[in-house]
Design a protein around this motif. Structure first.
Motif, PDB file in Angstrom:
ATOM      1  N   ILE A  54       0.847  -1.199   0.000  1.00  0.00           N
ATOM      2  CA  ILE A  54       0.000   0.000   0.000  1.00  0.00           C
ATOM      3  C   ILE A  54       0.879   1.245   0.000  1.00  0.00           C
ATOM      4  O   ILE A  54       0.637   2.204  -0.741  1.00  0.00           O
ATOM      5  N   CYS A  55       1.932   1.254   0.805  1.00  0.00           N
ATOM      6  CA  CYS A  55       2.853   2.388   0.851  1.00  0.00           C
ATOM      7  C   CYS A  55       3.456   2.668  -0.534  1.00  0.00           C
ATOM      8  O   CYS A  55       3.542   3.824  -0.972  1.00  0.00           O
ATOM      9  N   LYS A  56       3.886   1.608  -1.193  1.00  0.00           N
ATOM     10  CA  LYS A  56       4.504   1.756  -2.519  1.00  0.00           C
ATOM     11  C   LYS A  56       3.530   2.384  -3.508  1.00  0.00           C
ATOM     12  O   LYS A  56       3.865   3.278  -4.278  1.00  0.00           O
ATOM     13  N   ARG A  57       2.283   1.923  -3.468  1.00  0.00           N
ATOM     14  CA  ARG A  57       1.281   2.443  -4.394  1.00  0.00           C
ATOM     15  C   ARG A  57       0.956   3.910  -4.090  1.00  0.00           C
ATOM     16  O   ARG A  57       0.739   4.712  -4.997  1.00  0.00           O
ATOM     17  N   ILE A  58       0.907   4.283  -2.797  1.00  0.00           N
ATOM     18  CA  ILE A  58       0.652   5.683  -2.434  1.00  0.00           C
ATOM     19  C   ILE A  58       1.784   6.576  -2.933  1.00  0.00           C
ATOM     20  O   ILE A  58       1.559   7.634  -3.528  1.00  0.00           O
ATOM     21  N   VAL A  59       3.037   6.136  -2.707  1.00  0.00           N
ATOM     22  CA  VAL A  59       4.193   6.932  -3.122  1.00  0.00           C
ATOM     23  C   VAL A  59       4.226   7.089  -4.644  1.00  0.00           C
ATOM     24  O   VAL A  59       4.432   8.189  -5.184  1.00  0.00           O
ATOM     25  N   GLU A  60       4.026   6.002  -5.358  1.00  0.00           N
ATOM     26  CA  GLU A  60       4.074   6.062  -6.818  1.00  0.00           C
ATOM     27  C   GLU A  60       2.931   6.898  -7.377  1.00  0.00           C
ATOM     28  O   GLU A  60       3.072   7.542  -8.423  1.00  0.00           O
ATOM     29  N   ALA A  61       1.759   6.879  -6.684  1.00  0.00           N
ATOM     30  CA  ALA A  61       0.639   7.716  -7.122  1.00  0.00           C
ATOM     31  C   ALA A  61       0.985   9.194  -6.994  1.00  0.00           C
ATOM     32  O   ALA A  61       0.383  10.045  -7.659  1.00  0.00           O
ATOM     33  N   HIS A  62       1.971   9.534  -6.134  1.00  0.00           N
ATOM     34  CA  HIS A  62       2.438  10.914  -5.976  1.00  0.00           C
ATOM     35  C   HIS A  62       3.712  11.183  -6.794  1.00  0.00           C
ATOM     36  O   HIS A  62       4.424  12.157  -6.535  1.00  0.00           O
ATOM     37  N   ASN A  63       4.008  10.275  -7.741  1.00  0.00           N
ATOM     38  CA  ASN A  63       5.213  10.405  -8.586  1.00  0.00           C
ATOM     39  C   ASN A  63       6.491  10.375  -7.757  1.00  0.00           C
ATOM     40  O   ASN A  63       7.497  11.013  -8.096  1.00  0.00           O
ATOM     41  N   GLY A  64       6.446   9.620  -6.656  1.00  0.00           N
ATOM     42  CA  GLY A  64       7.610   9.515  -5.788  1.00  0.00           C
ATOM     43  C   GLY A  64       8.276   8.158  -5.883  1.00  0.00           C
ATOM     44  O   GLY A  64       7.972   7.333  -6.758  1.00  0.00           O
ATOM     45  N   LYS A  65       9.174   7.922  -4.936  1.00  0.00           N
ATOM     46  CA  LYS A  65       9.956   6.682  -4.934  1.00  0.00           C
ATOM     47  C   LYS A  65      10.149   6.237  -3.494  1.00  0.00           C
ATOM     48  O   LYS A  65      10.352   7.083  -2.609  1.00  0.00           O
ATOM     49  N   ILE A  66      10.050   4.912  -3.250  1.00  0.00           N
ATOM     50  CA  ILE A  66      10.246   4.360  -1.906  1.00  0.00           C
ATOM     51  C   ILE A  66      11.236   3.220  -1.987  1.00  0.00           C
ATOM     52  O   ILE A  66      11.221   2.438  -2.934  1.00  0.00           O
ATOM     53  N   TRP A  67      12.136   3.123  -0.995  1.00  0.00           N
ATOM     54  CA  TRP A  67      13.086   2.013  -0.951  1.00  0.00           C
ATOM     55  C   TRP A  67      13.537   1.787   0.481  1.00  0.00           C
ATOM     56  O   TRP A  67      13.215   2.556   1.379  1.00  0.00           O
ATOM     57  N   VAL A  68      14.242   0.713   0.693  1.00  0.00           N
ATOM     58  CA  VAL A  68      14.661   0.333   2.035  1.00  0.00           C
ATOM     59  C   VAL A  68      16.135  -0.025   2.031  1.00  0.00           C
ATOM     60  O   VAL A  68      16.658  -0.555   1.051  1.00  0.00           O
ATOM     61  N   GLU A  69      16.795   0.274   3.128  1.00  0.00           N
ATOM     62  CA  GLU A  69      18.161  -0.195   3.391  1.00  0.00           C
ATOM     63  C   GLU A  69      18.100  -0.930   4.718  1.00  0.00           C
ATOM     64  O   GLU A  69      17.637  -0.377   5.721  1.00  0.00           O
ATOM     65  N   SER A  70      18.531  -2.186   4.711  1.00  0.00           N
ATOM     66  CA  SER A  70      18.375  -2.997   5.923  1.00  0.00           C
ATOM     67  C   SER A  70      19.498  -4.009   6.037  1.00  0.00           C
ATOM     68  O   SER A  70      20.037  -4.472   5.023  1.00  0.00           O
ATOM     69  N   GLU A  71      19.839  -4.340   7.273  1.00  0.00           N
ATOM     70  CA  GLU A  71      20.820  -5.385   7.556  1.00  0.00           C
ATOM     71  C   GLU A  71      20.261  -6.232   8.689  1.00  0.00           C
ATOM     72  O   GLU A  71      19.830  -5.699   9.717  1.00  0.00           O
ATOM     73  N   GLU A  72      20.233  -7.498   8.456  1.00  0.00           N
ATOM     74  CA  GLU A  72      19.599  -8.411   9.410  1.00  0.00           C
ATOM     75  C   GLU A  72      20.269  -8.278  10.787  1.00  0.00           C
ATOM     76  O   GLU A  72      21.490  -8.327  10.915  1.00  0.00           O
ATOM     77  N   GLY A  73      19.369  -8.063  11.829  1.00  0.00           N
ATOM     78  CA  GLY A  73      19.854  -7.939  13.202  1.00  0.00           C
ATOM     79  C   GLY A  73      20.268  -6.534  13.588  1.00  0.00           C
ATOM     80  O   GLY A  73      20.587  -6.271  14.750  1.00  0.00           O
ATOM     81  N   LYS A  74      20.306  -5.579  12.608  1.00  0.00           N
ATOM     82  CA  LYS A  74      20.761  -4.227  12.909  1.00  0.00           C
ATOM     83  C   LYS A  74      19.719  -3.165  12.599  1.00  0.00           C
ATOM     84  O   LYS A  74      19.927  -1.994  12.865  1.00  0.00           O
TER      85      LYS A  74
END
Length: 689
Positions: A658-678
């Motif tokens: 849902i977040c991705k669709r909301i962002v794209e509907a606003h001509n935006g971009k969403i992404w994540v940076e993650s490291e397991e356990g941190k």
């Protein structure tokens, strides 16, 4: 070698392999490659006939004819025997018309035969007829047969046959005074002959070719080059002497011919003593050979001319008188011409003018006859002759193609008629079944249409079912946060004594209820989020983030977590759908709370990317993080990656999609940076304009 004997020697060298094979086999106990033992008897008879003919040509021919009448021959044997008959009649008996009839017999034997099976026999017969026609001064017809012989060599990659062709062409060009072209063809004949079978006939021809190359150089004034090739010829004759000692007479006569030509070089260089030495050696060797009598006479006349140049008139007269009886016994045109010239010059130089005049007249008459012969040979244009023959060959092929095309055409017509009959039968049957086929096709189309409709309906039902499940999950997911907030506020109300605080909690409860109603309305209006469903309005960035944080602070407090907000230094207004942006922040912060341990921090930061004219919002937690396998499918609407929170909180796997669709509907971009356990950090980039 002197070129007035072109016919004889071109035939002779073509046939020498026949005349020497049996003797070669007997003396060396080896045979040429592919030599067939069935020819031993025939070749022995030819060898015997040749020895007889050397002394008595008629007796040699009689012997050969008797042999023919008593035997039965294969096709290849017939070609050998008749080929030698051509040689006998043309060279020894000077009966060229009879020789021509024998060449016709050779070609008649080969009629309806395949050249692939008899390549040598075909080329041998063509060259033989060409040689005889050439001696009859039928130069155009002769060259046609030379060309046919060449085609056999080209077709079957026979270098020996091609060598014979170049050899003949070189002779023609020499007689036309085209010495450079003649030399090139002699050299080509020499190179091609290197790969031929190694027997005396072919070897003997090599020394003659080397000698002729030297003659071409002599005629063009390149005396040093001429001497080189004369030396090569002598070296090859020495080799023949060692390899074939029984052929000493032929080797000596060949050596004598070369000596005579070398004498010409020394005469041109005015080295008269050397010239006289080579001339005398030549006469000594060639006079012993019945095949080189004319060569010996011509060389004697060269000696006489040498004496005249040196003013040794008595010596010159002795030689000329010695030659005269031999000229009377047999006609040697070229020798007779030179003798008349020398006699005229002798009497002129000795001031006996009255005696010189008859010889001058005789010389002029003979010279005119010789000029007529040379004129006829010079009228041949080899290039035009080749083009003419090739054009005739092309026309012949076209005629054959035309006949073949006619055959194909008639065959095609009959096939068409036959096909038409079959088509009429098929058409008659087709007419009877046409209506049934049409009805069947109609019924089939109806079935296909019905099946297509059913499939489409089924797909719609399946899609509606999927949408229904999706809506249920969305409603359940989005209502959890406001309902949870309402429940928390309800728990706090009885404990709150301050009326203002109680009113604030009631207001928050009311806002949560209103938000829940809006969420439900949004989902009912559309199962998805698109640009058409977005209703933008100017929204304060800092205010929007504060509202979301205050609503989510209660959930964080339940896990003893702390929300840290880092807002813009100077507030900005952005065109967005306020409700959907709150929903976006609710989902991201709720996930951060859910997957972070109690007592941890959650950072919400807002930045302005001035260079990009964009707004960057980040939500950072220090929770369990995620592996790459989960990150790759994180924003897809499925529950395959569902994980429980740090205190067992349930998740449905729809929030981030849902977040991705909301962002794209606003001509935006969403992404994540993650490291397991941190932990994980989610980034949202939105345009400011």
């Amino acid at each position: 070698m002197h070129f007035n004997k072109v016919l004889y020697y071109s035939i002779a060298y073509t046939l020498l392999f026949v005349l020497t094979i049996s003797n070669y086999a007997c003396n060396n106990n080896t045979q040429p490659k592919n030599y067939d033992s069935q020819f031993v008897k025939v070749d022995s008879a030819i060898e015997r006939a040749n020895k007889i003919a050397t002394n008595n040509a008629d007796a040699g021919l009689v012997y050969l004819n008797n042999f023919i009448y008593k035997q039965k021959f294969s096709l290849k044997e017939k070609i050998r025997v008749y080929g030698y008959r051509v040689f006998l009649k043309a060279k020894f008996l000077n009966n060229k018309e009879a020789a021509l009839l024998d060449t016709d017999s050779m070609l008649l034997f080969l009629k309806n035969k395949n050249a692939k099976d008899y390549p040598f026999e075909f080329s041998y017969s063509y060259f033989s007829k060409g040689d005889v026609l050439f001696s009859l001064k039928k130069y155009g017809d002769a060259y046609t047969y030379f060309y046919k012989g060449k085609n056999i060599g080209t077709m079957y990659l026979d270098s020996c046959t091609l060598s014979e062709y170049n050899y003949r062409l070189a002779h023609v060009l020499f007689l036309q005074n085209k010495y450079d072209e003649s030399k090139e063809n002699f050299i080509a004949a020499y190179n091609l002959r290197q790969s031929c079978e190694s027997y005396f006939g072919r070897y003997y021809g090599i020394q003659e070719i080397l000698n002729n190359i030297g003659l071409c150089y002599t005629k063009t004034g390149k005396q040093d080059s001429a001497l080189i090739y004369y030396q090569k010829a002598l070296q090859f004759i020495d080799y023949l002497k060692t390899k074939y000692p029984e052929k000493i007479d032929l080797n000596n006569s060949a050596r004598g011919v070369v000596y005579g030509n070398m004498g010409d070089i020394f005469f041109q260089q005015k080295q008269y003593d050397s010239a006289n030495l080579f001339y005398n050696n030549s006469v000594q060797l060639t006079s012993k050979s019945k095949n080189e009598i004319e060569d010996a006479l011509l060389t004697n006349l060269k000696i006489a001319n040498l004496f005249l140049v040196e003013n040794k008139f008595d010596s010159a007269l002795i030689v000329l008188q010695k030659v005269q009886p031999k000229l009377d016994s047999k006609k040697y045109k070229k020798a007779e011409l030179r003798w008349a010239k020398s006699m005229w010059q002798y009497y002129e130089k000795t001031q006996q003018i009255s005696k010189a005049y008859p010889y001058l007249v005789q010389y002029q008459q003979l010279f005119e006859e010789e000029s007529k012969l040379n004129k006829s040979i010079n009228e041949i244009d080899i290039s035009q002759q080749i083009n003419y023959i090739e054009n005739n060959e092309t026309l012949s092929l076209l005629e054959k193609d035309k006949e073949l095309s006619k055959t194909y055409l008639w065959s095609f017509i009959w096939i068409i008629i036959f096909v038409l009959i079959i088509l009429l039968i098929i058409y008659n049957s087709w007419r009877l079944s046409k209506q049934n086929l049409k009805q069947l096709k109609k019924l089939n189309n109806q079935i296909v249409t019905t099946n297509t409709t059913l499939e489409h309906t089924l797909e719609q039902l399946e899609e509606e079912s999927r949408e229904k499940d999706k809506i249920v999950k969305l409603v359940a997911h989005d209502l959890r946060t406001p309902v949870a907030a309402i429940a928390a506020i309800a728990d706090l109300l009885p404990l709150e004594k301050d009326e203002n605080a109680r009113q604030e909690l009631l207001k928050m409860m009311k806002d949560s209820c209103n938000n829940s109603m809006k969420f439900i309305s949004s989902i009912l209006e559309s199962s998805g989020i698109s640009k058409k469903a977005i209703e933008k309005e100017p929204v304060s960035v800092n205010a929007c983030i504060k509202d979301c944080a205050s609503m989510l602070q209660i959930g964080a407090a339940e896990k003893n977590q702390k929300l840290i907000i880092d807002l813009l230094p100077e507030d900005k207004s952005i065109e967005v759908d306020k409700d959907k942006m709150k929903r976006l922040m609710y989902n991201l912060v709720t996930n951060a709370i859910k997957f972070s341990p109690p007592g941890s921090e959650i950072n919400i930061k807002v930045q302005e990317e001035t260079d990009k004219n964009k707004l960057l919002i980040s939500v950072q937690d220090f929770g369990i993080g995620m592996p790459d396998a989960i990150k790759n499918n994180l924003f897809k609407s499925n529950s395959s990656n569902n994980r429980s929170g740090t205190e067992g909180e349930k998740t449905y796997g729809l929030g981030l999609s849902i977040c991705k669709r909301i962002v794209e509907a606003h001509n935006g971009k969403i992404w994540v940076e993650s490291e397991e356990g941190k932990g994980s950090t989610f980034y949202i980039e939105l345009p400011l304009d």
